[in-house]
Design an enzyme around this catalytic site. Structure first.
Site, PDB file in Angstrom:
ATOM      1  N   LYS A  11       0.859  -1.184   0.000  1.00  0.00           N
ATOM      2  CA  LYS A  11       0.000   0.000   0.000  1.00  0.00           C
ATOM      3  C   LYS A  11       0.898   1.237   0.000  1.00  0.00           C
ATOM      4  O   LYS A  11       1.668   1.446   0.933  1.00  0.00           O
ATOM      5  CB  LYS A  11      -0.902   0.020   1.242  1.00  0.00           C
ATOM      6  CG  LYS A  11      -1.664   1.344   1.395  1.00  0.00           C
ATOM      7  CD  LYS A  11      -2.509   1.397   2.641  1.00  0.00           C
ATOM      8  CE  LYS A  11      -2.869   2.837   2.973  1.00  0.00           C
ATOM      9  NZ  LYS A  11      -3.703   2.967   4.163  1.00  0.00           N
ATOM     10  N   ALA A  35      -9.740   5.198   4.496  1.00  0.00           N
ATOM     11  CA  ALA A  35      -9.719   6.320   5.432  1.00  0.00           C
ATOM     12  C   ALA A  35     -11.060   7.053   5.478  1.00  0.00           C
ATOM     13  O   ALA A  35     -11.687   7.290   4.449  1.00  0.00           O
ATOM     14  CB  ALA A  35      -8.631   7.318   5.123  1.00  0.00           C
ATOM     15  N   GLY A  36     -11.452   7.383   6.688  1.00  0.00           N
ATOM     16  CA  GLY A  36     -12.615   8.236   6.890  1.00  0.00           C
ATOM     17  C   GLY A  36     -13.818   7.531   7.481  1.00  0.00           C
ATOM     18  O   GLY A  36     -14.726   8.178   7.996  1.00  0.00           O
TER      19      GLY A  36
END
Lengths: 260, 67
Positions: free
Chosen positions: A103, A190-191
């Site tokens: 990643k 993310a988030g």
């Protein structure tokens, strides 16, 4: 259901059945990490690459709790703010683990941890040349997402909100545009803050969701991991089912004929 | 004795050390770490053949929890 039964999740030629990828950071201890990862049903876990503590080499290590033969370790470049640092980190990760799937994330700002896309593009180009399979954390810009895909990245991972913020999917229009054009898996990375956020990402047509803090900082991480597993499955099922059109006004569910 | 940099800190080792003897001396499981020497990745298979010299900069890393 038949569609879903044949619904394989393939990244860089490897098939997975879970569409949830979980991080392994921010847990109180390795037992908690293991318990939450098991409950999530994830088959891929992200890991960071850091200096060994040479003063105390016998302290417990992540690999003793999450078997790299059972879970696909996805090394990240968290904390890297330049292409060079990210490339160095992933070269080390490849040597430590012996696999190519990584990643890539190159950050641009301490406060928002928003990706630095010029450095990300530069790093991706070099890593791809060196034979890495690159899953890339990126901004929610459809043009740049397409560029990363054309370069050869094996998964596009736009943020739904800042890393660790738990704000949920702030940019559904952008995510949908990226999903529509992509021919490689798209994951919201993310988030996500709670289960409904994961479901929203999947309902938009994402191929998967990557999260860490939403599970690790829940009051009960193992219970939240289970909730996330179900949310990703539910969101995927709803995506296939095809939601009803939204209407501005009410539409009664009971027939009007025969009303007394 | 010679001095090398090990994970950013000064470290004294025997002048005849190779990388494998250093890692064993540190009690590190070579299957769980990776080594960078002077910004170059050192393949695991070559640890025995890498003779360390004064001023070498080594980074030894492993996987830890992360998102």
């Amino acid at each position: 259901m038949s569609k879903q039964n044949k619904d394989k999740f393939t990244i860089a030629g490897r098939d997975f059945s879970s569409r949830l990828i979980v991080g392994t950071g921010k847990y109180n201890n390795f037992e908690e990490t293991r318990s939450a990862v098991e409950a999530s049903g994830a088959e891929i876990v992200t890991v960071a690459v850091r200096r060994v503590n040479v003063m105390d080499p016998n302290q417990p290590m992540l690999v003793d709790y999450l078997d790299p033969k059972k879970y696909t370790y996805l090394p990240n470049t968290a904390g890297c703010f330049t292409a060079n640092d990210a490339i160095r980190t992933l070269r080390l990760a490849r040597e430590a683990g012996g696999w190519n799937l990584v990643k890539l994330e190159v950050l641009g700002d301490q406060k928002t941890l928003y990706p630095n896309m010029t450095e990300t593009l530069h790093a991706a180009e070099i890593l791809l040349k060196e034979g890495f399979d690159v899953m890339v954390y990126c901004s929610d810009d459809p043009i740049l997402a397409l560029r990363l895909e054309e370069m050869g990245c094996c998964a596009i991972m736009p943020l739904g909100a800042p890393i660790g913020s738990g704000l949920g999917i702030q940019n559904p229009v952008q995510i949908r545009l990226i999903v529509e054009q992509a021919t490689v898996p798209v994951l919201v990375d993310a988030g996500v803050g709670t289960a409904s956020d994961a479901a929203v990402a999947m309902e938009l047509g994402c191929d998967g969701v990557l999260m860490n803090t939403a599970i690790a900082e829940a009051k009960d991480p193992t219970a939240m991991a289970m909730a996330m597993k179900l949310a990703v499955q539910a969101g995927r099922a709803a995506y296939f089912a095809g939601r009803m059109p939204k209407k501005l006004y009410a539409d009664p569910s009971s027939p009007l004929a025969g009303l007394i | 004795m010679i001095e090398i940099s090990l994970n950013g800190a000064c470290h004294k080792i025997d002048g005849n050390s190779n990388l494998m003897s250093l890692l064993e001396g540190l009690d590190l499981d070579t299957s769980k770490v990776a080594v960078e020497r002077n910004l170059e990745i050192v393949p695991k298979s070559t640890y025995q053949n890498i003779k360390l010299v004064a001023g070498d900069r080594l980074e030894i890393v492993n996987f830890i929890g992360g998102g």
